[in-house]
Design a protein around this motif. Structure first.
Motif, PDB file in Angstrom:
ATOM      1  N   GLN A  35     -37.275  20.037  68.104  1.00  0.00           N
ATOM      2  CA  GLN A  35     -38.037  19.698  69.305  1.00  0.00           C
ATOM      3  C   GLN A  35     -39.135  20.716  69.572  1.00  0.00           C
ATOM      4  O   GLN A  35     -40.133  20.397  70.204  1.00  0.00           O
ATOM      5  CB  GLN A  35     -37.117  19.592  70.523  1.00  0.00           C
ATOM      6  N   LYS A  36     -38.943  21.932  69.077  1.00  0.00           N
ATOM      7  CA  LYS A  36     -39.955  22.983  69.230  1.00  0.00           C
ATOM      8  C   LYS A  36     -40.960  22.979  68.082  1.00  0.00           C
ATOM      9  O   LYS A  36     -41.799  23.856  67.989  1.00  0.00           O
ATOM     10  CB  LYS A  36     -39.277  24.339  69.342  1.00  0.00           C
ATOM     11  N   GLY A  37     -40.824  21.998  67.173  1.00  0.00           N
ATOM     12  CA  GLY A  37     -41.766  21.867  66.073  1.00  0.00           C
ATOM     13  C   GLY A  37     -41.442  22.703  64.854  1.00  0.00           C
ATOM     14  O   GLY A  37     -42.293  22.896  63.989  1.00  0.00           O
ATOM     15  N   ILE A  38     -40.242  23.196  64.766  1.00  0.00           N
ATOM     16  CA  ILE A  38     -39.822  24.031  63.636  1.00  0.00           C
ATOM     17  C   ILE A  38     -39.151  23.146  62.586  1.00  0.00           C
ATOM     18  O   ILE A  38     -38.316  22.315  62.910  1.00  0.00           O
ATOM     19  CB  ILE A  38     -38.858  25.132  64.113  1.00  0.00           C
ATOM     20  N   ALA A  39     -39.533  23.345  61.337  1.00  0.00           N
ATOM     21  CA  ALA A  39     -38.910  22.608  60.234  1.00  0.00           C
ATOM     22  C   ALA A  39     -37.488  23.131  60.033  1.00  0.00           C
ATOM     23  O   ALA A  39     -37.269  24.337  59.939  1.00  0.00           O
ATOM     24  CB  ALA A  39     -39.718  22.772  58.957  1.00  0.00           C
ATOM     25  N   VAL A  40     -36.522  22.208  59.970  1.00  0.00           N
ATOM     26  CA  VAL A  40     -35.115  22.593  59.876  1.00  0.00           C
ATOM     27  C   VAL A  40     -34.438  21.819  58.753  1.00  0.00           C
ATOM     28  O   VAL A  40     -34.642  20.616  58.605  1.00  0.00           O
ATOM     29  CB  VAL A  40     -34.365  22.309  61.200  1.00  0.00           C
ATOM     30  N   THR A  41     -33.630  22.532  57.973  1.00  0.00           N
ATOM     31  CA  THR A  41     -32.759  21.917  56.983  1.00  0.00           C
ATOM     32  C   THR A  41     -31.330  22.278  57.355  1.00  0.00           C
ATOM     33  O   THR A  41     -31.043  23.435  57.662  1.00  0.00           O
ATOM     34  CB  THR A  41     -33.067  22.429  55.567  1.00  0.00           C
ATOM     35  N   VAL A  42     -30.445  21.289  57.367  1.00  0.00           N
ATOM     36  CA  VAL A  42     -29.046  21.506  57.721  1.00  0.00           C
ATOM     37  C   VAL A  42     -28.189  21.282  56.479  1.00  0.00           C
ATOM     38  O   VAL A  42     -28.330  20.273  55.800  1.00  0.00           O
ATOM     39  CB  VAL A  42     -28.611  20.545  58.851  1.00  0.00           C
ATOM     40  N   CYS A  43     -27.301  22.245  56.187  1.00  0.00           N
ATOM     41  CA  CYS A  43     -26.419  22.139  55.017  1.00  0.00           C
ATOM     42  C   CYS A  43     -24.974  22.359  55.433  1.00  0.00           C
ATOM     43  O   CYS A  43     -24.634  23.389  56.014  1.00  0.00           O
ATOM     44  CB  CYS A  43     -26.779  23.194  53.969  1.00  0.00           C
ATOM     45  N   ASP A  44     -24.123  21.399  55.123  1.00  0.00           N
ATOM     46  CA  ASP A  44     -22.685  21.529  55.314  1.00  0.00           C
ATOM     47  C   ASP A  44     -22.133  22.167  54.041  1.00  0.00           C
ATOM     48  O   ASP A  44     -22.057  21.522  52.987  1.00  0.00           O
ATOM     49  CB  ASP A  44     -22.067  20.153  55.558  1.00  0.00           C
ATOM     50  N   LEU A  45     -21.770  23.423  54.122  1.00  0.00           N
ATOM     51  CA  LEU A  45     -21.339  24.153  52.927  1.00  0.00           C
ATOM     52  C   LEU A  45     -20.002  23.681  52.377  1.00  0.00           C
ATOM     53  O   LEU A  45     -19.662  23.988  51.242  1.00  0.00           O
ATOM     54  CB  LEU A  45     -21.296  25.658  53.223  1.00  0.00           C
ATOM     55  N   ALA A  46     -19.257  22.911  53.159  1.00  0.00           N
ATOM     56  CA  ALA A  46     -18.002  22.355  52.665  1.00  0.00           C
ATOM     57  C   ALA A  46     -18.250  21.159  51.760  1.00  0.00           C
ATOM     58  O   ALA A  46     -17.406  20.811  50.944  1.00  0.00           O
ATOM     59  CB  ALA A  46     -17.108  21.949  53.830  1.00  0.00           C
ATOM     60  N   ARG A  47     -19.419  20.535  51.896  1.00  0.00           N
ATOM     61  CA  ARG A  47     -19.721  19.327  51.122  1.00  0.00           C
ATOM     62  C   ARG A  47     -20.958  19.457  50.235  1.00  0.00           C
ATOM     63  O   ARG A  47     -21.219  18.580  49.417  1.00  0.00           O
ATOM     64  CB  ARG A  47     -19.916  18.150  52.071  1.00  0.00           C
ATOM     65  N   THR A  48     -21.704  20.521  50.417  1.00  0.00           N
ATOM     66  CA  THR A  48     -22.943  20.730  49.671  1.00  0.00           C
ATOM     67  C   THR A  48     -22.779  21.912  48.736  1.00  0.00           C
ATOM     68  O   THR A  48     -22.221  22.941  49.134  1.00  0.00           O
ATOM     69  CB  THR A  48     -24.109  21.017  50.644  1.00  0.00           C
ATOM     70  N   ASP A  49     -23.245  21.792  47.523  1.00  0.00           N
ATOM     71  CA  ASP A  49     -23.194  22.903  46.588  1.00  0.00           C
ATOM     72  C   ASP A  49     -24.019  24.062  47.142  1.00  0.00           C
ATOM     73  O   ASP A  49     -25.102  23.863  47.684  1.00  0.00           O
ATOM     74  CB  ASP A  49     -23.737  22.467  45.227  1.00  0.00           C
ATOM     75  N   VAL A  50     -23.496  25.271  47.015  1.00  0.00           N
ATOM     76  CA  VAL A  50     -24.159  26.448  47.552  1.00  0.00           C
ATOM     77  C   VAL A  50     -25.548  26.634  46.950  1.00  0.00           C
ATOM     78  O   VAL A  50     -26.460  27.100  47.625  1.00  0.00           O
ATOM     79  CB  VAL A  50     -23.285  27.703  47.327  1.00  0.00           C
ATOM     80  N   SER A  51     -25.734  26.229  45.704  1.00  0.00           N
ATOM     81  CA  SER A  51     -27.050  26.379  45.076  1.00  0.00           C
ATOM     82  C   SER A  51     -28.105  25.570  45.821  1.00  0.00           C
ATOM     83  O   SER A  51     -29.257  25.974  45.913  1.00  0.00           O
ATOM     84  CB  SER A  51     -27.001  25.950  43.609  1.00  0.00           C
ATOM     85  N   TYR A  52     -27.713  24.430  46.393  1.00  0.00           N
ATOM     86  CA  TYR A  52     -28.638  23.622  47.178  1.00  0.00           C
ATOM     87  C   TYR A  52     -29.028  24.362  48.462  1.00  0.00           C
ATOM     88  O   TYR A  52     -30.192  24.374  48.849  1.00  0.00           O
ATOM     89  CB  TYR A  52     -27.996  22.277  47.518  1.00  0.00           C
ATOM     90  N   ALA A  53     -28.057  25.008  49.103  1.00  0.00           N
ATOM     91  CA  ALA A  53     -28.347  25.766  50.309  1.00  0.00           C
ATOM     92  C   ALA A  53     -29.267  26.948  50.008  1.00  0.00           C
ATOM     93  O   ALA A  53     -30.218  27.202  50.738  1.00  0.00           O
ATOM     94  CB  ALA A  53     -27.049  26.252  50.953  1.00  0.00           C
ATOM     95  N   VAL A  54     -28.996  27.640  48.909  1.00  0.00           N
ATOM     96  CA  VAL A  54     -29.850  28.773  48.520  1.00  0.00           C
ATOM     97  C   VAL A  54     -31.267  28.292  48.213  1.00  0.00           C
ATOM     98  O   VAL A  54     -32.248  28.909  48.613  1.00  0.00           O
ATOM     99  CB  VAL A  54     -29.253  29.538  47.321  1.00  0.00           C
ATOM    100  N   GLN A  55     -31.379  27.182  47.532  1.00  0.00           N
ATOM    101  CA  GLN A  55     -32.686  26.613  47.219  1.00  0.00           C
ATOM    102  C   GLN A  55     -33.461  26.319  48.500  1.00  0.00           C
ATOM    103  O   GLN A  55     -34.649  26.595  48.592  1.00  0.00           O
ATOM    104  CB  GLN A  55     -32.525  25.325  46.412  1.00  0.00           C
ATOM    105  N   ASN A  56     -32.786  25.782  49.500  1.00  0.00           N
ATOM    106  CA  ASN A  56     -33.456  25.456  50.747  1.00  0.00           C
ATOM    107  C   ASN A  56     -33.727  26.662  51.620  1.00  0.00           C
ATOM    108  O   ASN A  56     -34.499  26.582  52.573  1.00  0.00           O
ATOM    109  CB  ASN A  56     -32.628  24.423  51.533  1.00  0.00           C
ATOM    110  N   ALA A  57     -33.104  27.793  51.310  1.00  0.00           N
ATOM    111  CA  ALA A  57     -33.342  29.007  52.065  1.00  0.00           C
ATOM    112  C   ALA A  57     -34.726  29.579  51.758  1.00  0.00           C
ATOM    113  O   ALA A  57     -35.277  30.346  52.546  1.00  0.00           O
ATOM    114  CB  ALA A  57     -32.276  30.054  51.760  1.00  0.00           C
ATOM    115  N   PHE A  58     -35.278  29.195  50.625  1.00  0.00           N
ATOM    116  CA  PHE A  58     -36.588  29.698  50.249  1.00  0.00           C
ATOM    117  C   PHE A  58     -37.542  28.553  50.127  1.00  0.00           C
ATOM    118  O   PHE A  58     -38.627  28.571  49.860  1.00  0.00           O
ATOM    119  CB  PHE A  58     -36.511  30.478  48.939  1.00  0.00           C
TER     120      PHE A  58
END
Length: 67
Positions: free
Chosen positions: A44-67
């Motif tokens: 709502q503040k105009g910030i791009a957000v990615t949400v990752c459920d680490l119980a269901r998402t491979d950690v490599s996907y979360a790391v990829q989205n961190a950068f």
């Protein structure tokens, strides 16, 4: 693009785009609800957000989205 420029871009820890990664793990769903509420508030503040459920998402996907 010169090789060295590509190499520097691929090995740096600089984000490709500005934004926030909300990574969570939730057993009963309360943390998931809080993470989604946070993500919605940031969007709502105009910030791009990615949400990752680490119980269901491979950690490599979360790391990829961190950068």
């Amino acid at each position: 693009m010169p090789f060295i420029t590509v190499r520097i871009a691929c090995t740096s820890y600089a984000p490709e785009t500005d934004g926030v990664l909300v990574a969570y793990a939730s057993v009963y769903g309360h943390t998931e609800a809080a993470a989604k509420l946070l993500a919605d508030s940031l969007r709502q503040k105009g910030i791009a957000v990615t949400v990752c459920d680490l119980a269901r998402t491979d950690v490599s996907y979360a790391v990829q989205n961190a950068f």
